[in-house]
Design a protein around this motif. Structure first.
Motif, PDB file in Angstrom:
ATOM      1  N   PRO A 136      36.546 -13.894  -7.807  1.00 43.29           N
ATOM      2  CA  PRO A 136      37.239 -13.068  -8.797  1.00 43.29           C
ATOM      3  C   PRO A 136      36.626 -13.217 -10.179  1.00 43.29           C
ATOM      4  N   VAL A 137      36.735 -12.156 -10.949  1.00 43.82           N
ATOM      5  CA  VAL A 137      36.189 -12.144 -12.300  1.00 43.82           C
ATOM      6  C   VAL A 137      37.288 -11.883 -13.319  1.00 43.82           C
TER       7      VAL A 137
ATOM      8  N   VAL B 136      49.319   2.078  -7.820  1.00 41.61           N
ATOM      9  CA  VAL B 136      48.534   0.891  -8.171  1.00 41.61           C
ATOM     10  C   VAL B 136      49.348  -0.055  -9.042  1.00 41.61           C
ATOM     11  N   TYR B 137      49.349  -1.323  -8.662  1.00 42.27           N
ATOM     12  CA  TYR B 137      50.038  -2.361  -9.434  1.00 42.27           C
ATOM     13  C   TYR B 137      49.070  -3.087 -10.364  1.00 42.27           C
ATOM     14  N   ALA B 138      47.894  -3.371  -9.862  1.00 43.62           N
ATOM     15  CA  ALA B 138      46.892  -4.078 -10.663  1.00 43.62           C
ATOM     16  C   ALA B 138      45.497  -3.702 -10.190  1.00 43.62           C
ATOM     17  N   MET B 139      44.546  -3.859 -11.090  1.00 46.39           N
ATOM     18  CA  MET B 139      43.144  -3.620 -10.769  1.00 46.39           C
ATOM     19  C   MET B 139      42.367  -4.891 -11.072  1.00 46.39           C
ATOM     20  N   GLY B 140      41.376  -5.162 -10.264  1.00 47.92           N
ATOM     21  CA  GLY B 140      40.580  -6.361 -10.476  1.00 47.92           C
ATOM     22  C   GLY B 140      39.094  -6.099 -10.339  1.00 47.92           C
ATOM     23  N   TRP B 141      38.342  -6.979 -10.926  1.00 42.55           N
ATOM     24  CA  TRP B 141      36.893  -7.002 -10.746  1.00 42.55           C
ATOM     25  C   TRP B 141      36.534  -8.310 -10.051  1.00 42.55           C
ATOM     26  N   PHE B 142      35.684  -8.180  -9.055  1.00 46.97           N
ATOM     27  CA  PHE B 142      35.178  -9.321  -8.317  1.00 46.97           C
ATOM     28  C   PHE B 142      33.656  -9.209  -8.297  1.00 46.97           C
ATOM     29  N   ARG B 143      32.985 -10.290  -7.938  1.00 48.30           N
ATOM     30  CA  ARG B 143      31.525 -10.226  -7.842  1.00 48.30           C
ATOM     31  C   ARG B 143      31.049 -11.099  -6.696  1.00 48.30           C
ATOM     32  N   GLN B 144      29.886 -10.728  -6.191  1.00 49.04           N
ATOM     33  CA  GLN B 144      29.284 -11.503  -5.119  1.00 49.04           C
ATOM     34  C   GLN B 144      27.790 -11.615  -5.374  1.00 49.04           C
ATOM     35  N   ALA B 145      27.351 -12.846  -5.559  1.00 44.22           N
ATOM     36  CA  ALA B 145      25.932 -13.129  -5.757  1.00 44.22           C
ATOM     37  C   ALA B 145      25.279 -13.369  -4.402  1.00 44.22           C
ATOM     38  N   PRO B 146      23.977 -13.182  -4.314  1.00 42.18           N
ATOM     39  CA  PRO B 146      23.292 -13.402  -3.044  1.00 42.18           C
ATOM     40  C   PRO B 146      23.544 -14.798  -2.498  1.00 42.18           C
ATOM     41  N   GLY B 147      23.949 -14.857  -1.237  1.00 39.11           N
ATOM     42  CA  GLY B 147      24.164 -16.141  -0.592  1.00 39.11           C
ATOM     43  C   GLY B 147      25.444 -16.849  -0.973  1.00 39.11           C
ATOM     44  N   LYS B 148      26.274 -16.182  -1.752  1.00 37.81           N
ATOM     45  CA  LYS B 148      27.535 -16.802  -2.192  1.00 37.81           C
ATOM     46  C   LYS B 148      28.729 -15.961  -1.762  1.00 37.81           C
ATOM     47  N   ASP B 149      29.894 -16.593  -1.769  1.00 42.04           N
ATOM     48  CA  ASP B 149      31.122 -15.875  -1.463  1.00 42.04           C
ATOM     49  C   ASP B 149      31.518 -14.986  -2.639  1.00 42.04           C
ATOM     50  N   ARG B 150      32.286 -13.970  -2.323  1.00 41.09           N
ATOM     51  CA  ARG B 150      32.820 -13.122  -3.381  1.00 41.09           C
ATOM     52  C   ARG B 150      33.804 -13.936  -4.221  1.00 41.09           C
TER      53      ARG B 150
END
Length: 123
Positions: free
Chosen positions: A47-48, A31-45
């Motif tokens: 990055p966080v 693993v080089y990096a870890m990320g958190w992303f989010r996706q709300a209803p009706g929206k694109d994913r």
């Protein structure tokens, strides 16, 4: 292969806090990096936050800067996301992801994803 499992989501009132965890297993040495992303209803994913697995360097989306904190514990192969001063617009499914090389931008080329954990912020 890298397996990722998120936990810690839930229902919280606006202004509250939560801490999400992402446990990595398998070929974590790659693993080089870890990320958190989010996706709300009706929206694109979107990055966080992102953290370098070895370097610890962090990046944040403007929408969460100064409210969320990403950290990692390499001894436990776990990445955390502390969510503070939560707003209803932070409601989403939060996903943990891993990338194995510095290819692309900090938000690109994540090849491994968890199943996601729901965060709901009530007003």
């Amino acid at each position: 292969q890298v397996q990722l499992e998120e936990s810690g989501g839930g229902l919280v009132q606006a202004g509250g806090s939560l801490r999400l965890s992402c446990a990595a297993s398998g070929r974590t040495f790659s693993v080089y990096a870890m990320g958190w992303f989010r996706q709300a209803p009706g929206k694109d994913r979107e990055p966080v936050a992102r953290i370098g697995w070895s370097s610890g360097n962090t990046y944040y989306a403007d929408s969460v800067k100064d409210r969320f904190i990403i950290s990692r514990d390499n001894t436990k192969n776990t990445v955390y996301l502390e969510l503070n001063s939560l707003k209803p617009e932070d409601t989403a499914v939060y996903y943990c992801a891993a990338k194995q090389s510095p290819t692309g931008t900090p938000w690109a080329a994540y090849g491994y994803w968890g199943q996601g954990t729901q965060v709901t912020v009530s007003s």
